[in-house]
Design an enzyme around this catalytic site. Structure first.
Site, PDB file in Angstrom:
ATOM      1  N   ARG A 100       0.832  -1.215   0.000  1.00 25.17           N
ATOM      2  CA  ARG A 100       0.000   0.000   0.000  1.00 25.17           C
ATOM      3  C   ARG A 100       0.860   1.257   0.000  1.00 25.17           C
ATOM      4  NH1 ARG A 100      -1.964   1.761   4.426  1.00 25.17           N
ATOM      5  NH2 ARG A 100      -2.250  -0.297   5.337  1.00 25.17           N
TER       6      ARG A 100
ATOM      7  N   TYR B 157     -14.946  16.088 -16.193  1.00 26.41           N
ATOM      8  CA  TYR B 157     -15.280  14.671 -16.272  1.00 26.41           C
ATOM      9  C   TYR B 157     -16.338  14.426 -15.193  1.00 26.41           C
ATOM     10  CZ  TYR B 157     -14.676   9.636 -16.303  1.00 26.41           C
ATOM     11  OH  TYR B 157     -14.894   8.287 -16.392  1.00 26.41           O
TER      12      TYR B 157
ATOM     13  N   LYS C 240      -6.663   5.844 -20.238  1.00 25.24           N
ATOM     14  CA  LYS C 240      -6.956   6.367 -21.574  1.00 25.24           C
ATOM     15  C   LYS C 240      -5.700   6.339 -22.450  1.00 25.24           C
ATOM     16  CE  LYS C 240     -10.837   6.964 -19.461  1.00 25.24           C
ATOM     17  NZ  LYS C 240     -11.248   8.225 -18.879  1.00 25.24           N
TER      18      LYS C 240
HETATM   19  C1  LIG Z   1     -11.630   8.632 -17.643  1.00 32.81           C
HETATM   20  C2  LIG Z   1     -11.325   9.956 -17.117  1.00 32.81           C
HETATM   21  C3  LIG Z   1     -11.135  10.170 -15.749  1.00 32.81           C
HETATM   22  C4  LIG Z   1     -11.298   9.064 -14.735  1.00 32.81           C
HETATM   23  O1  LIG Z   1     -10.345   8.063 -14.938  1.00 32.81           O
HETATM   24  P1  LIG Z   1     -10.572   6.542 -14.457  1.00 32.81           P
HETATM   25  O2  LIG Z   1      -9.275   5.896 -14.787  1.00 32.81           O
HETATM   26  O3  LIG Z   1     -11.759   6.009 -15.198  1.00 32.81           O
HETATM   27  O4  LIG Z   1     -10.842   6.608 -12.988  1.00 32.81           O
HETATM   28  C5  LIG Z   1     -10.818  11.444 -15.329  1.00 32.81           C
HETATM   29  N1  LIG Z   1     -10.706  12.471 -16.193  1.00 32.81           N
HETATM   30  C6  LIG Z   1     -10.885  12.296 -17.506  1.00 32.81           C
HETATM   31  C7  LIG Z   1     -10.761  13.477 -18.413  1.00 32.81           C
HETATM   32  C8  LIG Z   1     -11.203  11.053 -18.022  1.00 32.81           C
HETATM   33  O5  LIG Z   1     -11.395  10.902 -19.333  1.00 32.81           O
END
Ligand SMILES: *Cc1c(COP(=O)(O)O)cnc(C)c1O
Length: 392
Positions: free
Chosen positions: A58, A111, A208
């Protein structure tokens, strides 16, 4: 260690050299959750040392530490920390810098889970947020109060690829002595470097573009060592540290990030231009188009315009449903930033809980399509989009 004068394509392959402990070209995964202490003093030191990645899982792990180092180098940051998701990174960073009675200034549009966190979670703990027009730096300045601790920005942002002026925001924040956090997920570290404009902390959903293959969930925050030590302290007690295998996948993704972004940028530009000339399309929202209201700003702060293209179908909701059902290559799935092209019709998701009026109030039209343009051959993609449009 690699010098910062190397270009991003090289940094993402070689920033990790100092960690190389064996002859392997590809980094290993350290899956162990705990590590041997070399005696009581060593045990005591490791137990409290920030970012010690070889004590208990952790606290961190060697694989995530490698990933954090590469992304920090790409963003021009001193330090980084890998969390279990983009939301894990964002919430851990925010919670580090606010306490009961504090105030945050954020954008009208973020988001959605970030907006929900500010509106529905933080308010329960006595932290209030003002939401302002992201296109007006003076609106952020006007919203700052004596108890404001944080300015939160995100650029470009859904649904209309609206931008926030990074340099202007850094100036507003410095004048008021307020910390800035920028969600840089849509741009990726290749297309935009917020720290170079004076922003304090950058957050990525590595799920992403950084991962890029729709097969991992991770988040990263980068900034100064002092800020990252404080965020690490919070993460120790909250528990959202990034797991070794997902960190390893993200590093594998990073090795091709520059090459992928070059294709995302080029493909999206061609598709946005094609859509702008199509009679079934009312509007196209892409920062790279000269018709984008903030195109000049995009050119000032981005080196590429990314892979996210949004457009409005003239014939509305049903035309969107028909368009998506006819696509053969582009896939109807959530998320973004991966190698495959994905499409969503935001109104489909919103109609489950909002009226059409409420949907429009969010800047979303019923026939709006959001496309995360992948790295397929752009001719094949345009052919797919064209056949699906021409029959609507
Ligand atoms: C997907 C996304 C998030 C959140 O990310 P996760 O990995 O799904 O928790 C935050 N900000 C943006 C702009 C995103 O596209």
């Amino acid at each position: 260690m690699v010098s910062k004068v190397l270009s991003p394509a090289t940094v993402s392959l070689h920033a990790d050299e100092a960690f190389r402990t064996d002859q392997a070209i590809s980094p290993p995964i350290c899956q162990s959750v705990n590590y041997l202490a070399e005696g009581p003093e060593d045990f005591a030191r490791k137990a409290v040392e920030p970012h010690n990645d070889m004590f208990y899982g952790r606290h961190g792990n060697p694989t995530a530490k490698r990933l954090a180092k590469i992304v920090a180098d790409l963003e021009g940051a001193e330090a980084g920390l890998v969390l279990s998701s983009g939301m894990g990174a964002m919430t851990t960073a925010i919670l580090t810098f606010v306490a009961q009675g504090d105030h945050i200034v954020a954008q009208d549009g973020h988001y959605s889970s970030i907006s929900n966190f500010l509106r529905n979670v933080l308010t329960r703990y006595g932290v209030e947020t003002s939401f302002v027009d992201q296109t007006k730096p003076e609106a952020f300045a006007a919203a700052i109060r004596p108890n404001t601790k944080l300015i939160l920005i995100e650029t470009p942002v859904n649904p209309l690829a609206t931008l926030t002026d990074l340099k202007a925001m850094a100036k507003v924040a410095k004048a008021a002595d307020v910390l800035t956090i920028c969600d840089n997920t849509f741009a990726s570290p290749i297309n935009q470097k917020p720290l170079s404009f004076g922003i304090d902390l950058v957050v990525h959903s590595a799920t992403k573009y950084i991962g890029g293959h729709h097969d991992l969930l991770a988040g990263i925050v980068v900034g100064s060592q002092a800020h990252l030590d404080a965020i690490w302290d919070t993460s120790m007690d909250l528990g959202p540290i990034g797991a070794p295998f997902d960190a390893w996948l993200a590093m594998r993704g990073l090795r091709t990030l520059k090459a992928r972004m070059d294709i995302h940028n080029a493909n999206a530009m061609k598709i946005a231009t094609f859509l702008e000339g199509h009679t079934a399309v009312a509007d196209v929202y892409y920062p790279g188009l000269t018709s984008h209201p903030q195109h000049a700003l995009a050119k000032r702060q981005m080196t590429g315009f990314g892979g996210m293209v949004t457009f409005d179908l003239k014939d509305g909701y049903d035309a969107g449903i028909a368009f998506i059902s006819r696509l053969r290559l582009c896939l109807n799935a959530p998320s973004l930033g991966g190698v495959e092209t994905l499409v969503v019709q935001p109104a489909v998701m919103f109609r489950a809980r909002l009226t059409d009026e409420q949907i429009r109030a969010q800047g979303v039209t019923l026939g709006m399509i959001r496309m995360s343009v992948g790295i397929e051959d752009v001719g094949d993609l345009i052919e797919d989009i064209e056949q699906a449009l021409n029959r609507t």
